[in-house]
Each structure stands twice: as C-alpha cells, then as structure tokens.
Design an enzyme around this catalytic site. Structure first.
Site: not given
Ligand SMILES: NC(=O)c1ccc[n+]([C@@H]2O[C@H](COP(=O)([O-])OP(=O)(O)OC[C@H]3O[C@@H](n4cnc5c(N)ncnc54)[C@H](O)[C@@H]3O)[C@@H](O)[C@H]2O)c1
Ligand SMILES: Nc1ncnc2c1ncn2[C@@H]1O[C@H](COP(=O)(O)OP(=O)(O)OP(=O)(O)O)[C@@H](O)[C@H]1O
Length: 517
Positions: A281-282, A360, A390, A401-405
């Site tokens: 998703d990131g 998100n 907080d 489905t992310a942080y808000s959940l």
């Molecule tokens: N307590 C928490 O759940 C918490 C805390 C901080 C950030 N986040 C979420 O992480 C997001 C950033 O994601 P990232 O991947 O760059 O960081 P990250 O690598 O720290 O991953 C955060 C996790 O959130 C999941 N996620 C992201 N967007 C989602 C979505 N729309 N629905 C369900 N799961 C989702 C990702 O798959 C990943 O497992 C933020 O936008 C925020 O929503 C969650």
């Molecule tokens: N092209 C990119 N360049 C720089 N950063 C990126 C890029 N693609 C993803 N990232 C960063 O890398 C991090 C991890 O990416 P992503 O969530 O896609 O993988 P993941 O953590 O392995 O997936 P999951 O969370 O589902 O396990 C995120 O913080 C995202 O912002």
C-alpha cells in the site's frame, strides 16, 4: 433581483468580518491596558483566549466571503452557459461555442489536435458517452518541455468513463442521486455504480513505480519492463533509481526513460497512460503523492504483506496487463484530501503553504510533546469540538482501513465520498468518531493558549510543526486516484478486509446443541 441577491450575503460577510476585526482590536487594546499587566495571570490568559476566538471568527467570516464570491462566479458562468445552450436548443443547432475560464463565450475552430495530422479530433468532449479523457487530460506541453527523451514521448491515449447500473452498461455521463419532479423528491439511481474505463486509443506509455530495497521487486521489475517493451511495444518510464538499477543489470535497458527534475515530474500526468506499482500500500501512496493534479489509472501489484489497495497478484502480471491494456477496466475512484497549513503570520487563508494531497489521511498529533493536544475543530463555519488527547485523524474512505481503523474509526467502502473525523486516544469517554460529508471544509486550529505544539503528517510522511495560532484546513481534493480493480470495487474491498484483516473471522457455531422450541 438575481444581482442584488448575490451581492447581499457578500456585504453581510464583509460587515461580519469588519465586526470581528473591531472585536479583535478591542481585545488587543484590553490586553495593552496597564491594569492587566502583571496583576492577574488568569485575566491575561482569558484575554489571550478571547483573542483566539475573535481571530477564528474573523477568519471564518473571511472564508465565507471568498466562498460566496466563488459561488456567485460559478453561478454566473452556469447561467451564461445555460442561456446559451437554451438558445442553441431552440434553434436546433449543435453547440459551436463554449465558455472560457473567465466565463467569456469562445468560438471553437475545427483545428486538429494532433500536429502530425493523423486523426482529426474535436477539442471538446462529445458529452454523449461518458467523460472523454482528451477533454481534460490532453497533453498541452510542447516538445521542448518534455526533456525526458522527448522524441519518444507520444500523445496520451484517450479513454472514456461510464457508469454501470444494476449490472447493465450505460453510457450516461453522470447519475444524479436525487431527482425532483412534480414537487416530489425521490432518490433516483443509486450512486453505487461500478465505473468502467474504456480506452479510445491504445495506451503507449507506462510508468512503473517500485518499492525500494526489495530483491523480489527488482527481479519482477526487470522482467516486466522487458515484456512490456518486447510484447507490447510500450514506452517505459521509471524512477531515476530504478533506471540505474536496470542499467547495472544490463545495458539492454537503455530504452527505459526517466526524469531529471521536479518540473518533469509535474508534467508526467500528461505523458503517462498507465501507472504500475510493485510493492505494498505504501507504494500506491507513493505513486499518488507524485501526482499533484490529475492521476492516470494505477494498476497496483501486490508485493507487500497487507495490500488493501493492491488487488493484483504479481505472479499473474501478464494475464492482468494483457486485459488492462485491451480494456475496459473496472476502476475505483479513490478520493484524496487537500490540506493547507496556514501559519498564524499569514494574512488570510489564501496565503497558505503549498497544498499537500493525501490518499489515506492527515494526522495532527502531539509528536514528541508530553502534553495533551488541544485542537479546536471547525466544520465549515460550525464549531465541532476541541480535541484533547493524542491527536486527530482526518481520513479519506480509502484510508479508513489504515490508521483511522487502528484509532477506532469505521471501515468505509472507498467509493463512498466522505471525510472521517477520528480522534486518537481522546481523554474523554464520549468522543466517538464521525464521518462527515465530502463537501465540507474542516479547519483544525492550534489555540494560542495551547501548552505545546502540534504536528501534522501526511499519509504518514512529511511532518510539519504547527505552533499556537497555526491551522490546518482540509477539504476533498479535485483529483482522485483511479485504481484498477481486479474484480470490481466492492468485491476487491470485501476481499481485502477478509484476507488482510481476517474481519469477523469466527468458527461457526455447531448445530449440535440447544435449540428454540
Ligand atoms: N497505528 C497504525 O495503524 C498506523 C500508525 C502509523 C501509520 N499508519 C498508516 O501507515 C500509512 C503509511 O503507510 P506506509 O506503507 O507508507 O507505511 P508503513 O510501511 O509503516 O506501513 C503501514 C501499514 O499500513 C498499511 N496501510 C497503508 N495504507 C493502508 C490502507 N489504505 N488500508 C489498509 N492498510 C493500509 C500498509 O499496508 C502497512 O502495512 C499511513 O497513511 C497510516 O495510515 C498506521
Ligand atoms: N518508489 C518509492 N520510492 C521511495 N519510497 C517508496 C517507494 N515505494 C514505496 N516507498 C516507501 O517504502 C515503504 C514501504 O512500502 P510498501 O508499503 O509498499 O511495502 P511494504 O512495507 O513491504 O508493504 P506492507 O506494508 O504491505 O508489508 C513505504 O513507507 C513507502 O512510502
């Protein structure tokens, strides 16, 4: 009548704001009076709080004035266009004119869009069969602007959107939810329609974005690039990091294009037909953040652990991309939020920093401060509440489905237009999360008497400090992120909450036991 009606509220708003300004001055003078200095700290604190309230009211009144000015401008344009169309209808003629940005009538010529003269196309959408992309996504850049291997960049493929109702395909441009006929209000066609994207010309340029530091992603990326070039003859654009990685692997990848500066990133949307993401998703969030305006359709392949927005299995990429390049594609239009940070020093809300678009959520929290956050929240001009805890999450439905959940918010289907208002660890027993309609503007204000700073972060990135007096203003952005569906929007959403979260997974109760008699 119409003229005076549109002017009066404006005058009211200006006089409101004048009154606010006067009350602010009065509070200012009150603070300056020597009797208050050093005598009573509580009085000073009270006067500071009054100043915050007066300032917030003034800003709300100013916001109202500019919104009303904008609304009356749009009304004027709408009425001009309507009158013009009525005239044409009466004459039984197709429209030959349209209005420019300033509401002036412009005569359209039959000038061809393509300079090579291959196919002559009208500059306008036909308006009969959904929304045609060439109307809004036409490449207006000249060749010298496309400095990323300019000779290889071709004109964008055009496509058409249509809304399917109750399983049937329909070519209507838009469905209104509410109709009003013969004095009766009825909810007409439901808004839950799958959106379908049909290419009008074949896609030619694909942007591939990948999660960094992953061997699996690197291997898949080089395989995918080769396949798209050799089997599909597409132009491939990747990030500079990925191009270097590909060239380290083999000089074969010379044809792969990239960009050199931010200006080229800004013009990507006008050259790219399709975005493919390889990651979790990131990576989808990363892709969305690269487009500050319109976003081409995104095909998210899953190479992460969760994958709420990544419905495509990477091992079946050929099969999926074959079908997507042929079209039509079912898409989910994921709404984004546009966030403005407005500093206390700003003269008006228009004087804000560069807006940030989030897919998100935007989070306003206490960061490293050990104090409770104290955030005053307004929805349009109404006071909502003061968040003490907080922090606060303002989320899209995609982000539900992310942080808000995790903070106790509801899960919402991504096609539902709305803004989630979810507190983080509120220090009160009754602070339940809200879902607000998509058309509101939310203002989160750090009051002058706040004990600490607040911090805003955008899709979990780019932390910005908010000092007392600063505010964050957030509303639905104009440009959604269209993501391709594997099946359809609803099936993909339900699959992701079942597979990703094991939602409501429970062993079924056996038949073997007590029964109602
Ligand atoms: N307590 C928490 O759940 C918490 C805390 C901080 C950030 N986040 C979420 O992480 C997001 C950033 O994601 P990232 O991947 O760059 O960081 P990250 O690598 O720290 O991953 C955060 C996790 O959130 C999941 N996620 C992201 N967007 C989602 C979505 N729309 N629905 C369900 N799961 C989702 C990702 O798959 C990943 O497992 C933020 O936008 C925020 O929503 C969650
Ligand atoms: N092209 C990119 N360049 C720089 N950063 C990126 C890029 N693609 C993803 N990232 C960063 O890398 C991090 C991890 O990416 P992503 O969530 O896609 O993988 P993941 O953590 O392995 O997936 P999951 O969370 O589902 O396990 C995120 O913080 C995202 O912002």
């Amino acid at each position: 009548m119409t003229g005076s009606a549109s002017v009066l509220p404006l005058e009211n708003a200006f006089s409101d704001s004048l009154a606010m300004l006067n009350s602010e001055k009065a509070v200012e003078e009150l603070i300056q009076q020597p009797i208050l200095h050093g005598i009573d700290d509580h009085l000073i604190e009270f006067a500071e709080a009054l100043r915050t309230v007066a300032k917030a009211l003034r800003q709300a009144a100013e916001g109202k004035a500019s919104a009303q000015a904008e609304a009356s401008e749009w009304k004027r344009k709408y009425e001009l266009e309507r009158t013009h169309n009525l005239q044409l209808e009466n004459k039984g003629m197709p429209s030959e004119k349209h209005l420019d940005e300033n509401g002036r009538v412009v005569h359209l010529t039959n000038k061809p869009l393509l300079s090579d003269g291959a196919v002559e196309k009208s500059d306008r959408c036909c308006g009969e069969h959904g929304i045609c992309s060439h109307q809004v996504l036409r490449d207006r850049e000249h060749d010298h602007d496309a400095s990323v291997v300019p000779n290889k960049m071709t004109r964008k493929a055009s496509f058409k959107l249509s809304w399917c109702c109750k399983g049937e395909k329909s070519d209507q441009k838009k469905h209104d939810i509410v109709s009003f006929e013969k004095g009766n209000i009825t909810t007409a066609e439901r808004s839950s329609k799958q959106i379908s994207l049909k290419w009008e010309s074949p896609p030619q340029t694909v942007l591939i974005l990948t999660k960094p530091n992953s061997t699996a992603v690197r291997i898949l990326c080089s395989e995918l690039v080769r396949w798209l070039k050799e089997q599909k003859s597409l132009n491939i654009v990747v990030e500079p990091r990925v191009r270097t990685e590909l060239l380290t692997e083999s000089s074969y990848y010379q044809f792969v294009q990239t960009w050199e500066n931010d200006k080229e990133i800004m013009s990507l949307h006008s050259k790219v037909d399709l975005v493919v993401t390889l990651g979790g998703d990131g990576t989808v969030l990363w892709a969305a953040s690269m487009f500050k305006g319109p976003v081409p359709p995104v095909v998210p392949f899953s190479l992460g652990s969760l994958g709420f927005m990544t419905p495509f299995y990477s091992e079946r990429y050929k099969e999926y991309l074959d079908s997507i390049l042929r079209g039509p594609i079912s898409i989910t239009l994921r709404h984004r939020l546009q966030c403005h940070v407005i500093r206390d020093s700003a003269k008006s809300d228009l004087d804000s920093e560069e807006p940030i678009l989030v897919l998100n959520e935007v989070t306003i929290d206490r960061g490293i401060s050990s104090f409770l956050t104290n955030l005053e929240c307004y929805c349009d001009n109404s006071f909502v509440t003061c968040v003490q805890g907080d922090g606060l999450i303002l989320s899209t439905t995609s982000g539900s489905t992310a942080y808000s959940l995790a903070a106790g918010g509801s899960m919402v289907h991504p096609q539902v237009p709305g803004i989630l208002f979810t507190p983080i660890c509120p220090h009160s027993l009754s602070f339940r999360p809200l879902i607000l309609p998509e058309y509101v503007t939310i203002r989160v204000q750090v009051p002058f008497n706040s004990r600490g700073h607040a911090w805003a972060s955008f899709d979990g990135k780019d932390r910005k400090k908010l000092a007392p007096g600063d505010a964050l203003v957030c509303s639905m952005a104009t440009w959604p992120v269209p993501t391709a569906c594997q099946a359809d929007s609803t099936s993909d959403f339900l699959r992701s909450i079942h597979e990703g979260l094991h939602w409501n997974l429970r062993k079924t109760q056996s038949f073997d036991g007590p029964r109602e008699t």
